[in-house]
Design an enzyme around this catalytic site. Structure first.
Site, mmCIF file in Angstrom:
data_model
loop_
_atom_site.group_PDB
_atom_site.id
_atom_site.type_symbol
_atom_site.label_atom_id
_atom_site.label_comp_id
_atom_site.label_asym_id
_atom_site.label_seq_id
_atom_site.Cartn_x
_atom_site.Cartn_y
_atom_site.Cartn_z
ATOM 1 N N LYS A 1 2.516 -3.960 6.354
ATOM 2 C CA LYS A 1 2.736 -4.001 4.900
ATOM 3 C C LYS A 1 4.240 -3.927 4.595
ATOM 4 O O LYS A 1 4.768 -4.661 3.781
ATOM 5 C CB LYS A 1 2.007 -2.836 4.222
ATOM 6 N N SER B 1 0.834 -1.203 0.000
ATOM 7 C CA SER B 1 0.000 0.000 0.000
ATOM 8 C C SER B 1 0.865 1.247 0.000
ATOM 9 O O SER B 1 1.961 1.263 0.581
ATOM 10 C CB SER B 1 -0.855 -0.025 1.270
ATOM 11 N N TYR C 1 -0.863 -1.094 10.772
ATOM 12 C CA TYR C 1 -1.256 -1.599 9.443
ATOM 13 C C TYR C 1 -0.139 -1.340 8.430
ATOM 14 O O TYR C 1 0.315 -2.244 7.721
ATOM 15 C CB TYR C 1 -2.566 -0.934 8.988
HETATM 16 P P1 NAD Z 1 -10.935 -7.080 1.717
HETATM 17 O O1 NAD Z 1 -11.125 -7.091 3.189
HETATM 18 O O2 NAD Z 1 -12.136 -6.890 0.853
HETATM 19 O O3 NAD Z 1 -10.179 -8.400 1.258
HETATM 20 C C1 NAD Z 1 -9.298 -9.122 2.084
HETATM 21 C C2 NAD Z 1 -9.721 -10.564 2.058
HETATM 22 O O4 NAD Z 1 -8.863 -11.309 2.932
HETATM 23 C C3 NAD Z 1 -11.157 -10.774 2.553
HETATM 24 O O5 NAD Z 1 -11.878 -11.547 1.622
HETATM 25 C C4 NAD Z 1 -10.992 -11.496 3.882
HETATM 26 O O6 NAD Z 1 -12.066 -12.387 4.150
HETATM 27 C C5 NAD Z 1 -9.670 -12.211 3.674
HETATM 28 N N1 NAD Z 1 -8.948 -12.513 4.912
HETATM 29 C C6 NAD Z 1 -8.774 -11.710 5.978
HETATM 30 N N2 NAD Z 1 -8.070 -12.335 6.935
HETATM 31 C C7 NAD Z 1 -7.789 -13.572 6.442
HETATM 32 C C8 NAD Z 1 -7.112 -14.704 6.966
HETATM 33 N N3 NAD Z 1 -6.590 -14.686 8.199
HETATM 34 N N4 NAD Z 1 -7.006 -15.815 6.186
HETATM 35 C C9 NAD Z 1 -7.557 -15.836 4.946
HETATM 36 N N5 NAD Z 1 -8.241 -14.815 4.422
HETATM 37 C C10 NAD Z 1 -8.341 -13.697 5.150
HETATM 38 O O7 NAD Z 1 -9.846 -5.968 1.395
HETATM 39 P P2 NAD Z 1 -9.324 -5.426 -0.003
HETATM 40 O O8 NAD Z 1 -9.634 -3.975 -0.051
HETATM 41 O O9 NAD Z 1 -9.758 -6.297 -1.096
HETATM 42 O O10 NAD Z 1 -7.756 -5.557 0.220
HETATM 43 C C11 NAD Z 1 -6.996 -6.626 -0.294
HETATM 44 C C12 NAD Z 1 -5.550 -6.431 0.075
HETATM 45 O O11 NAD Z 1 -5.085 -5.190 -0.473
HETATM 46 C C13 NAD Z 1 -5.297 -6.331 1.591
HETATM 47 O O12 NAD Z 1 -4.090 -6.979 1.872
HETATM 48 C C14 NAD Z 1 -5.163 -4.837 1.826
HETATM 49 O O13 NAD Z 1 -4.375 -4.556 2.948
HETATM 50 C C15 NAD Z 1 -4.493 -4.389 0.546
HETATM 51 N N6 NAD Z 1 -4.733 -2.984 0.225
HETATM 52 C C16 NAD Z 1 -6.026 -2.521 0.131
HETATM 53 C C17 NAD Z 1 -6.248 -1.175 -0.142
HETATM 54 C C18 NAD Z 1 -7.664 -0.641 -0.231
HETATM 55 O O14 NAD Z 1 -7.835 0.572 -0.207
HETATM 56 N N7 NAD Z 1 -8.685 -1.451 -0.383
HETATM 57 C C19 NAD Z 1 -5.163 -0.293 -0.333
HETATM 58 C C20 NAD Z 1 -3.869 -0.807 -0.255
HETATM 59 C C21 NAD Z 1 -3.661 -2.162 0.028
HETATM 60 C C1 UD1 Z 2 -6.834 5.498 4.072
HETATM 61 C C2 UD1 Z 2 -5.828 5.028 5.089
HETATM 62 C C3 UD1 Z 2 -4.620 4.453 4.360
HETATM 63 C C4 UD1 Z 2 -5.048 3.353 3.394
HETATM 64 C C5 UD1 Z 2 -6.075 3.943 2.425
HETATM 65 C C6 UD1 Z 2 -6.590 2.947 1.427
HETATM 66 C C7 UD1 Z 2 -6.102 6.480 7.072
HETATM 67 C C8 UD1 Z 2 -5.501 7.572 7.888
HETATM 68 N N1 UD1 Z 2 -5.426 6.130 5.944
HETATM 69 O O1 UD1 Z 2 -6.220 6.486 3.323
HETATM 70 O O2 UD1 Z 2 -3.680 3.940 5.270
HETATM 71 O O3 UD1 Z 2 -3.937 2.870 2.665
HETATM 72 O O4 UD1 Z 2 -7.189 4.452 3.184
HETATM 73 O O5 UD1 Z 2 -7.377 1.972 2.070
HETATM 74 O O6 UD1 Z 2 -7.122 5.901 7.415
HETATM 75 N N2 UD1 Z 2 -12.504 11.642 3.702
HETATM 76 C C9 UD1 Z 2 -13.491 12.545 4.046
HETATM 77 N N3 UD1 Z 2 -14.641 12.053 4.602
HETATM 78 C C10 UD1 Z 2 -14.852 10.713 4.828
HETATM 79 C C11 UD1 Z 2 -13.824 9.807 4.454
HETATM 80 C C12 UD1 Z 2 -12.657 10.317 3.910
HETATM 81 O O7 UD1 Z 2 -13.344 13.752 3.863
HETATM 82 O O8 UD1 Z 2 -15.905 10.330 5.353
HETATM 83 C C13 UD1 Z 2 -11.260 12.170 3.095
HETATM 84 C C14 UD1 Z 2 -10.015 11.810 3.861
HETATM 85 O O9 UD1 Z 2 -9.747 12.765 4.844
HETATM 86 C C15 UD1 Z 2 -8.969 11.776 2.735
HETATM 87 C C16 UD1 Z 2 -9.774 11.329 1.499
HETATM 88 O O10 UD1 Z 2 -11.145 11.564 1.816
HETATM 89 O O11 UD1 Z 2 -8.492 13.050 2.508
HETATM 90 C C17 UD1 Z 2 -9.590 9.855 1.185
HETATM 91 O O12 UD1 Z 2 -9.843 9.107 2.367
HETATM 92 P P1 UD1 Z 2 -9.769 7.505 2.399
HETATM 93 O O13 UD1 Z 2 -10.644 6.947 1.347
HETATM 94 O O14 UD1 Z 2 -10.008 7.085 3.819
HETATM 95 O O15 UD1 Z 2 -8.278 7.173 1.957
HETATM 96 P P2 UD1 Z 2 -6.868 7.662 2.570
HETATM 97 O O16 UD1 Z 2 -7.044 8.769 3.527
HETATM 98 O O17 UD1 Z 2 -5.968 7.915 1.427
#
Ligand code: NAD
Ligand code: UD1
Length: 344
Positions: A154, A126, A150
Site C-alpha cells: 500500500k 489503508s 500487504y
Molecule cells: P475485495 O477483495 O472485496 O475487492 C478487491 C477486488 O479486486 C475484488 O473484486 C477482486 O476480485 C479484485 N481483484 C483482485 N486481484 C485483481 C487483479 N489482479 N486484477 C483485477 N482485479 C483484481 O476487497 P475490498 O475490501 O473491497 O478492498 C478494496 C481495496 O481496498 C483493496 O485494495 C484493499 O486493499 C483496500 N482496503 C480494504 C480495507 C478493508 O478492510 N476491506 C481496508 C483498507 C484498504
Molecule cells: C486488520 C489488518 C489490517 C487491515 C484491517 C482492515 C491484521 C493484523 N490487521 O486490522 O492490516 O488494514 O484489518 O482490513 O490483520 N478481533 C477479534 N476476534 C476476531 C477478529 C478480530 O477479537 O475474530 C479483533 C482484533 O484483534 C482487532 C479488532 O477485532 O482488535 C478488529 O480486527 P480486524 O477486523 O481484523 O481489523 P484490524 O485488526 O484493525
C-alpha cells in the site's frame, strides 16, 4: 457531459458500494475486475438498485495488454484503483503475490493511464501504513511504518503515485487511507462476501450470528483500554463509498491542483472496542452471540482511530452512520444472504 470513472476492483466489497454511489451521483462507471474475490452478481445488483448500467470488463491488472485495450476502447476521465489482495497473514506467507498484484499490477494500470492521457487517480490505501501507532487520533502526518508485505504494498503505491503525480503534467492523485470499513448497503442486496473463514471482526461475527461459526474469540482483554479489548475506528462502507464520490468530484474540479498527491484518512474519528462491537451486534440481531476470551493476535495495535479533519476540509466529507447502523446493515445483508452471493 457525463464523466466516466474506471473502477478497478469495482465488483468487490468496497468497489460495489463505490460503483453504486458513483452511479447515483450521475457518473458512468466501467468496472475492471478479474473476479478472483468477487461475484458478477454484485454488479447485477448494483445495476438493479440504481437503474444504472455499470459496465463490467473482466480482466486482470497484471495483464498490460488488457489494460491498454480498456483505455483505447473507453473514454476514461478518472480512475479509482481498488483492485488487489488484502489478507495480512497471507501477505507474510506469500509476499511475491502481494507485490505482483498490488504493486506490479498497479504499475501496469498507471502506465496505461500515462499512455492514454488519463492522470486523475484515487487509490485505496489503508490505515495499516501507520503500523503500530502510539498516539491517538492519527492524522495524515503521523509517521509511516507498515509491518507486513500487504502494508508495504500500500505504501509503495502511495510513493509511486506521489512520484508520478509530481512528474507528469495534468496528474492529480488522492491516496485514501481507509480505517476499518464494515457494514453493507441499507438494501441488504450488496455486502462483504469473504471466501473461507474471515479474519476480520465484522464478517466473523456475522458468520457466528448465522451459525456458520460456533463463537467469537475476542483476541486480548489485557490492552490498555477501558474494557481491556482493542479499539478500532469502524466506518460504514456507504460512508466510505460517498467519500470516493467526493474524491472524484474534487479531482475533476478546479479546486484540485495539478501535480499534487494528497493523502487523506477516511474514518469516523470515533473508536469502538471489540466488546462494544459484540454488544452492538447482539442489539442488531436481537439474540445472544457466544464469545470467549482468547490471547492477543500477533501484530494487533491496542488502538487505531482516525483524525478525519482533512477529509472534511478538503472534500467536505464526513461519516454519518454510527456503530448500531453499521451492525444493523451488515446483519440485514448477512441474514438475507447467509452464503453470500453465490448461495443466494
Ligand atoms: P475485495 O477483495 O472485496 O475487492 C478487491 C477486488 O479486486 C475484488 O473484486 C477482486 O476480485 C479484485 N481483484 C483482485 N486481484 C485483481 C487483479 N489482479 N486484477 C483485477 N482485479 C483484481 O476487497 P475490498 O475490501 O473491497 O478492498 C478494496 C481495496 O481496498 C483493496 O485494495 C484493499 O486493499 C483496500 N482496503 C480494504 C480495507 C478493508 O478492510 N476491506 C481496508 C483498507 C484498504
Ligand atoms: C486488520 C489488518 C489490517 C487491515 C484491517 C482492515 C491484521 C493484523 N490487521 O486490522 O492490516 O488494514 O484489518 O482490513 O490483520 N478481533 C477479534 N476476534 C476476531 C477478529 C478480530 O477479537 O475474530 C479483533 C482484533 O484483534 C482487532 C479488532 O477485532 O482488535 C478488529 O480486527 P480486524 O477486523 O481484523 O481489523 P484490524 O485488526 O484493525
Amino acid at each position: 457531459m457525463t464523466q466516466t470513472i474506471l473502477a478497478t476492483g469495482g465488483a468487490g466489497f468496497i468497489g460495489s458500494h463505490v460503483t453504486l454511489e458513483l452511479l447515483t451521483a450521475g457518473y458512468k462507471v466501467v468496472v475492471f475486475d478479474n473476479l478472483s474475490n468477487s461475484s458478477p452478481k454484485s454488479i447485477e445488483r448494483v445495476a438493479r438498485l440504481t437503474n444504472g448500467a455499470p459496465e463490467l470488463v473482466v480482466g486482470d491488472i497484471r495483464d498490460q495488454a488488457a489494460l491498454d485495450t480498456l483505455f483505447e476502447s473507453h473514454d476514461i476521465d478518472a480512475v479509482i484503483n481498488m483492485a488487489g489482495v488484502k489478507a495480512v497473514g497471507e501477505s507474510v506467507e506469500k509476499p511475491q503475490k502481494y507485490y505482483d498484484i498490488n504493486v506490479s499490477g498497479s504499475i501496469n494500470l498507471y502506465r496505461a493511464m500515462l499512455r492514454h492521457g488519463v492522470g486523475k487517480v484515487v487509490f485505496s490505501s489503508s490505515a495499516t501504513v501507520y503500523g503500530m501507532p502510539e498516539k491517538m487520533p492519527i492524522d495524515e502526518s503521523y509517521p509511516i511504518g507498515p509491518l507486513n508485505p500487504y502494508g508495504i504494498s500500500k505504501r509503495m503505491n502511495e510513493q509511486i503515485l506521489e512520484g508520478m503525480t509530481a512528474a507528469n503534467p495534468g496528474w492529480r492523485a488522492l491516496l485514501l487511507r481507509y480505517f476499518n470499513p464494515v457494514g453493507a448497503h441499507g438494501s441488504g442486496q450488496i455486502g462483504e462476501d469473504p471466501t473461507g473463514t474471515p479474519d476480520n471482526l465484522f464478517p466473523f461475527i456475522a458468520q457466528v450470528a448465522t451459525g456458520r461459526q460456533p463463537g467469537l474469540k475476542v483476541f486480548g482483554n489485557d490492552y490498555p483500554t477501558p474494557d481491556g479489548t482493542a479499539i478500532r475506528d469502524y466506518i460504514h462502507v456507504v460512508d466510505l463509498a460517498r467519500g470516493h464520490v467526493r474524491a472524484i468530484d474534487f479531482l475533476l474540479s478546479d479546486a484540485a491542483q495539478d501535480n499534487v498527491a494528497e493523502v487523506i484518512n477516511l474514518g469516523t474519528g470515533s473508536g469502538s472496542s471489540v466488546l462494544q462491537v459484540h454488544r452492538a451486534w447482539q442489539d442488531a440481531c436481537g439474540f445472544e452471540i457466544p464469545y470467549d476470551m482468547a490471547p492477543r493476535r500477533a501484530g494487533d495495535a491496542p488502538e487505531s482511530c482516525a483524525n478525519p479533519a482533512k477529509a472534511k476540509d478538503l472534500l467536505g466529507w464526513e461519516a454519518e452512520f454510527d456503530l448500531p447502523r453499521m451492525c444493523a446493515d451488515h446483519w440485514k445483508w448477512q441474514s438475507a444472504n447467509p452464503q453470500g452471493y453465490e448461495g443466494s
